[in-house]
Design an enzyme around this catalytic site. Structure first.
Site, PDB file in Angstrom:
ATOM      1  N   GLU A 109       5.446 -31.643  10.099  1.00  0.00           N
ATOM      2  CA  GLU A 109       4.512 -30.631   9.607  1.00  0.00           C
ATOM      3  C   GLU A 109       3.283 -31.308   8.998  1.00  0.00           C
ATOM      4  OE1 GLU A 109       5.026 -27.691  10.403  1.00  0.00           O
ATOM      5  OE2 GLU A 109       6.983 -26.892   9.842  1.00  0.00           O
TER       6      GLU A 109
ATOM      7  N   ASN B  95       0.136 -24.825  13.654  1.00  0.00           N
ATOM      8  CA  ASN B  95      -0.433 -25.616  12.548  1.00  0.00           C
ATOM      9  C   ASN B  95      -0.575 -27.094  12.935  1.00  0.00           C
ATOM     10  OD1 ASN B  95       2.167 -26.533  12.574  1.00  0.00           O
ATOM     11  ND2 ASN B  95       2.645 -26.048  10.446  1.00  0.00           N
TER      12      ASN B  95
ATOM     13  N   HIS C 282       1.811 -29.045  14.252  1.00  0.00           N
ATOM     14  CA  HIS C 282       2.991 -29.915  14.138  1.00  0.00           C
ATOM     15  C   HIS C 282       3.458 -30.391  15.503  1.00  0.00           C
ATOM     16  CE1 HIS C 282       6.017 -26.283  14.178  1.00  0.00           C
ATOM     17  NE2 HIS C 282       6.022 -26.849  15.353  1.00  0.00           N
TER      18      HIS C 282
ATOM     19  N   ASP D 202      14.379 -32.593  17.860  1.00  0.00           N
ATOM     20  CA  ASP D 202      14.735 -32.078  16.537  1.00  0.00           C
ATOM     21  C   ASP D 202      15.877 -31.077  16.600  1.00  0.00           C
ATOM     22  OD1 ASP D 202      13.226 -30.132  17.827  1.00  0.00           O
ATOM     23  OD2 ASP D 202      11.525 -30.278  16.486  1.00  0.00           O
TER      24      ASP D 202
HETATM   25  C1  GLP Z   1       9.050 -25.573  17.292  1.00  0.00           C
HETATM   26  C2  GLP Z   1       9.556 -26.981  17.708  1.00  0.00           C
HETATM   27  C3  GLP Z   1       8.455 -27.806  18.283  1.00  0.00           C
HETATM   28  C4  GLP Z   1       7.680 -26.966  19.280  1.00  0.00           C
HETATM   29  C5  GLP Z   1       6.932 -25.881  18.556  1.00  0.00           C
HETATM   30  C6  GLP Z   1       6.185 -24.931  19.478  1.00  0.00           C
HETATM   31  O1  GLP Z   1       9.023 -25.352  15.925  1.00  0.00           O
HETATM   32  N1  GLP Z   1      10.202 -27.719  16.673  1.00  0.00           N
HETATM   33  O2  GLP Z   1       9.001 -28.970  18.906  1.00  0.00           O
HETATM   34  O3  GLP Z   1       6.734 -27.773  19.930  1.00  0.00           O
HETATM   35  O4  GLP Z   1       7.757 -25.198  17.660  1.00  0.00           O
HETATM   36  O5  GLP Z   1       6.983 -23.873  19.889  1.00  0.00           O
HETATM   37  P1  GLP Z   1       6.517 -22.750  20.910  1.00  0.00           P
HETATM   38  O6  GLP Z   1       6.484 -23.414  22.248  1.00  0.00           O
HETATM   39  O7  GLP Z   1       7.612 -21.718  20.824  1.00  0.00           O
HETATM   40  O8  GLP Z   1       5.210 -22.268  20.472  1.00  0.00           O
END
Ligand code: GLP
Length: 261
Positions: free
Chosen positions: A144, A137, A139, A68
């Site tokens: 989402e 959450n 995702h 993304d």
């Molecule tokens: C972000 C990314 C996700 C990632 C998630 C967890 O928003 N778009 O691909 O898995 O958040 O992030 P973190 O590892 O910082 O908790």
């Protein structure tokens, strides 16, 4: 059934995950790798860089697709996922630039950008191994709660919870400066990967992990769709696994030793 590996802490998790990926790379030097961003994968990427510098693995024939990118951030913006990837991984390994695929958050025609991304994935023969983090959450990528099982790469709106999580000072200074939209691979795009490796650390992820593994798949918690994937492994640290109910057999705990298998 999802395989689960529980490691004592985040550092051991990074070593275990890098060992998992190194094993796949040694078997298939031209691996097509789906990559994630976020705090969880930073230590994993340093471990991969360490293994590359030690001569254990080689990225010359590897192709990558990132999950993304934020809409409206230029590629060289300090908080873009492109900057993140070069900083933590791509600048330190020998992957050819032409093998790296990132969504362009500045694309004028986002529909076309997303369609071209899907076409590029298909042209490589598909993703062999997709690395995922998970939002608190539930995702995956920026799919989402409410995202459809058959969704493909597209423009999405970030939830308030995700904006707050990514605006907590680790990446963006505060939530006011976090973009509200992103381009993201869809759930169907992710589910088409031949193998999936999801990583989660810390107690903040424990409820999402419990629901992903122990509630029926539903778009309320996108990661729960992974239960229907034929080859999905979760590597968790103890805190992220702390709410799992071992009486409810909805996943298989495997030992760290089986990573090599
Ligand atoms: C972000 C990314 C996700 C990632 C998630 C967890 O928003 N778009 O691909 O898995 O958040 O992030 P973190 O590892 O910082 O908790």
């Amino acid at each position: 059934m999802i395989k689960v590996i529980i490691t004592p802490d985040a550092h051991t998790l990074a070593i275990a995950a890098s060992q998992f990926i190194a094993g796949r790379l040694l078997r298939r030097p031209n691996l097509v790798l789906g990559l994630a961003t976020g705090g969880t994968v930073i230590d994993l990427y340093s471990e991969l860089v360490r293994r590359y510098k030690a001569g254990e693995i080689d990225f010359n024939h590897v192709t990558t697709f990132n999950l993304d990118e934020y809409v409206g951030l230029p590629p060289y913006h300090p908080q873009s996922y492109q900057t993140f990837m070069f900083k933590h991984l791509f600048s330190h390994i020998n992957i050819p630039r032409s093998h790296i695929h990132l969504l362009n958050g500045m694309a004028q025609d986002t529909k076309r950008e997303c369609r071209d991304y899907e076409t590029a994935i298909a042209a490589t023969g598909g993703i062999d191994l997709q690395i995922l983090g998970i939002g608190r959450n539930g995702h995956i990528a920026f799919n989402e709660p409410g995202a459809k099982r058959n969704s493909r790469t597209r423009k999405v709106r970030l939830s308030d919870d995700t904006i707050a999580a990514n605006g907590d000072g680790r990446f963006f200074k505060n939530s006011n400066v976090v973009p509200h939209e992103a381009l993201s691979m869809g759930i169907e795009t992710i589910m088409e990967a031949r193998e999936i490796l999801l990583l989660a650390t810390g107690s903040g992820k424990s409820l999402a992990i419990k629901r992903a593994l122990q509630e029926p798949p539903s778009d309320d918690l996108p990661a729960s769709f992974l239960q229907t994937h034929p080859a999905c492994t979760f590597i968790l640290d103890r805190e992220a696994s702390s709410l799992l109910n071992n009486q409810q057999v909805t996943f298989e705990i495997i030992s760290h030793e089986r990573i090599r298998a």
